[in-house]
Design a protein around this motif. Structure first.
Motif, short mmCIF file in Angstrom:
data_model
loop_
_atom_site.label_atom_id
_atom_site.label_comp_id
_atom_site.label_asym_id
_atom_site.label_seq_id
_atom_site.Cartn_x
_atom_site.Cartn_y
_atom_site.Cartn_z
N GLU A 1 -27.32 -10.98 67.64
CA GLU A 1 -27.26 -9.98 68.52
C GLU A 1 -26.30 -9.69 69.66
OE1 GLU A 1 -28.73 -6.12 69.22
OE2 GLU A 1 -29.74 -7.43 67.64
N GLY A 2 -25.90 -10.96 70.06
CA GLY A 2 -24.72 -11.09 71.10
C GLY A 2 -23.46 -11.16 70.56
N LEU A 3 -23.25 -11.65 69.05
CA LEU A 3 -22.02 -11.76 68.69
C LEU A 3 -21.38 -10.43 68.04
CD1 LEU A 3 -19.70 -13.55 67.13
CD2 LEU A 3 -21.31 -13.66 65.08
N ILE A 4 -22.19 -9.88 67.26
CA ILE A 4 -21.52 -8.81 66.53
C ILE A 4 -20.78 -7.46 67.43
CG2 ILE A 4 -22.04 -6.91 64.80
CD1 ILE A 4 -22.40 -9.62 63.64
N PRO A 5 -21.21 -7.11 68.44
CA PRO A 5 -20.73 -6.27 69.31
C PRO A 5 -19.25 -6.58 69.69
CG PRO A 5 -22.98 -6.29 69.95
CD PRO A 5 -22.76 -7.47 68.97
N LYS A 6 -19.11 -7.77 69.84
CA LYS A 6 -17.63 -8.38 70.41
C LYS A 6 -16.82 -8.37 69.23
CE LYS A 6 -20.10 -11.86 73.51
NZ LYS A 6 -20.23 -13.18 73.34
N LEU A 7 -17.13 -8.24 67.83
CA LEU A 7 -16.44 -8.23 66.56
C LEU A 7 -15.61 -6.95 66.54
CD1 LEU A 7 -18.53 -10.21 64.07
CD2 LEU A 7 -16.89 -11.20 65.66
N PHE A 8 -16.17 -6.06 67.05
CA PHE A 8 -15.56 -4.34 66.93
C PHE A 8 -14.77 -4.28 68.04
CE2 PHE A 8 -19.09 -4.68 64.03
CZ PHE A 8 -18.88 -3.73 63.01
N ALA A 9 -13.85 -3.21 67.96
CA ALA A 9 -13.08 -2.66 69.14
C ALA A 9 -14.09 -2.08 70.13
CB ALA A 9 -12.07 -1.56 68.67
N PRO A 10 -14.20 -2.10 71.52
CA PRO A 10 -14.91 -1.65 72.16
C PRO A 10 -15.28 -0.20 72.00
CG PRO A 10 -13.57 -3.02 73.42
CD PRO A 10 -12.85 -3.03 72.12
N SER A 11 -14.45 0.47 71.61
CA SER A 11 -14.62 2.08 71.51
C SER A 11 -15.46 2.34 70.19
CB SER A 11 -13.30 2.75 71.44
OG SER A 11 -12.54 2.47 70.14
N HIS A 12 -15.24 1.26 69.24
CA HIS A 12 -15.88 1.55 67.87
C HIS A 12 -17.49 0.99 68.04
CE1 HIS A 12 -12.01 1.13 65.66
NE2 HIS A 12 -12.12 2.39 66.05
N VAL A 13 -17.96 0.30 68.85
CA VAL A 13 -19.17 -0.05 69.22
C VAL A 13 -20.13 1.15 69.29
CG1 VAL A 13 -20.89 -1.21 70.53
CG2 VAL A 13 -18.63 -2.31 70.18
N GLU A 14 -19.32 2.35 70.20
CA GLU A 14 -20.09 3.61 70.52
C GLU A 14 -20.13 4.40 69.16
OE1 GLU A 14 -21.92 4.09 73.13
OE2 GLU A 14 -21.12 1.94 73.67
N THR A 15 -18.58 4.41 68.42
CA THR A 15 -18.28 5.53 67.60
C THR A 15 -18.87 5.08 66.25
OG1 THR A 15 -16.08 4.64 67.28
CG2 THR A 15 -16.51 6.52 68.84
N MET A 16 -19.04 3.86 65.69
CA MET A 16 -19.27 3.21 64.47
C MET A 16 -20.79 2.72 64.66
SD MET A 16 -15.62 1.75 63.17
CE MET A 16 -14.39 3.07 62.62
N PRO A 17 -21.47 3.30 64.88
CA PRO A 17 -23.03 2.47 64.98
C PRO A 17 -23.57 1.87 63.79
CG PRO A 17 -23.42 4.99 65.38
CD PRO A 17 -21.81 4.59 65.32
N GLU A 18 -23.22 2.65 62.50
CA GLU A 18 -23.63 2.09 61.30
C GLU A 18 -23.09 1.16 60.76
OE1 GLU A 18 -25.91 2.56 58.59
OE2 GLU A 18 -26.70 3.64 60.54
N ALA A 19 -21.53 0.90 60.91
CA ALA A 19 -20.95 -0.47 60.77
C ALA A 19 -21.47 -1.60 61.77
CB ALA A 19 -19.38 -0.06 61.18
N VAL A 20 -21.59 -1.31 62.87
CA VAL A 20 -22.38 -2.25 63.81
C VAL A 20 -23.83 -2.86 63.15
CG1 VAL A 20 -23.19 -2.84 66.07
CG2 VAL A 20 -20.86 -1.47 65.83
N ARG A 21 -24.43 -2.04 62.75
CA ARG A 21 -25.94 -2.09 62.38
C ARG A 21 -25.79 -3.06 61.14
NH1 ARG A 21 -28.79 -1.15 58.43
NH2 ARG A 21 -27.40 0.65 57.71
N LYS A 22 -24.86 -2.57 60.17
CA LYS A 22 -24.58 -3.28 58.95
C LYS A 22 -24.00 -4.71 59.21
CE LYS A 22 -22.18 -3.32 54.60
NZ LYS A 22 -21.40 -2.60 53.54
#
Length: 264
Positions: free
Chosen positions: A151-172
């Protein structure tokens, strides 16, 4: 992806093998699996043979009993799989942890390579701060469980803006992360924490090398990704991508890979 399994090196390795042509092996990052490459594989498989394993203790591959999974262990698993699938030489491309394994492979089995690449990875070892971070991560997994760590790791792997715009990818990516064996995650963290500097492997490479990096990568910044220059080394930046271009910009990453293979 259509996954198969094979007994290798004291455990079971899950992998997919599709397409025909130059054999390209894709390695995922820490707390990932072959599913990281879901959007890239169909594009690559139109002109290449694409082999995508789950690393030991990740995805559908069994954990091994060792307390430390060294990068040489991962490299050995990949070499055994390549042999079992009758590939003489491969193009090996590793994402993050997969990149560290790729460097170990290039160190141990240079004759098995047509070319290799690091995708959001680095030839540098962990610095002191990085090593401390690995120990903290081990502690989190042991004390709070793998889900808290993922839960702590995954959001840091994406570009900050993509955490908002790519929720499906973050969930996957989170879902994939939860498929990691907790003991294997701790053993892998120890292997990453103690891995050596392998910049000399890049410098001395006798085959073409691809270094691909995201401009928004919060894990491996550009200067750590692009650590070596040389006539065999191709540096490609993916604008706007974080640490996960295979999910954030799969079309662009695939084009970079195909161009690289086309020049081999």
């Amino acid at each position: 992806m259509n996954m198969q399994t094979i007994p290798l090196n004291g455990g079971i390795t899950a992998y997919s093998d599709q397409g025909e042509g130059v054999p390209v092996v894709l390695l995922h990052g820490f707390c990932g699996s072959s599913a990281y490459w879901d959007e890239v594989v169909p594009l690559l498989a139109q002109g290449c043979r694409v082999i995508v394993p789950d690393l030991r203790g990740h995805g559908g591959s069994s954990a091994r009993a060792e307390q430390v999974y060294t990068m040489d262990n991962f490299a050995g698993d990949v070499a055994s799989l390549a042999d079992a699938l009758d590939t003489e030489r491969v193009v090996l491309l590793g994402h993050s942890l997969g990149g560290y394994a790729t460097l170990a492979f290039a160190d141990k089995y240079p004759d098995k390579l047509l070319g290799f690449g690091l995708i959001h990875s680095t030839a540098f070892p962990d610095d002191e701060k990085g090593k401390e971070g690995r120990l903290k991560s081990q502690q989190t997994i042991k004390e709070q469980g793998l889900p808290a760590f993922v839960e702590g790791l995954i959001p840091k792997l994406f570009a900050p803006s993509h955490v908002e715009t790519m929720p499906e990818a973050v969930r996957k990516a989170k879902e994939i992360g939860l498929g990691t064996n907790p003991e294997a995650a701790v053993a892998t963290l120890e292997g990453m924490r103690t891995r050596p500097d392998r910049n000399h492997i890049l410098s001395a490479a006798k085959v073409p090398v691809l270094l691909a990096a995201g401009t928004e990568d919060q894990i491996v910044p550009l200067e750590r990704a692009f650590s070596v220059t040389g006539e065999r080394i191709e540096q490609k930046r993916i604008t706007g991508a974080g640490h996960m271009s295979m999910m954030e910009a799969p079309g662009e990453l695939t084009k970079i890979i195909l161009d690289f293979i086309g020049r081999l």
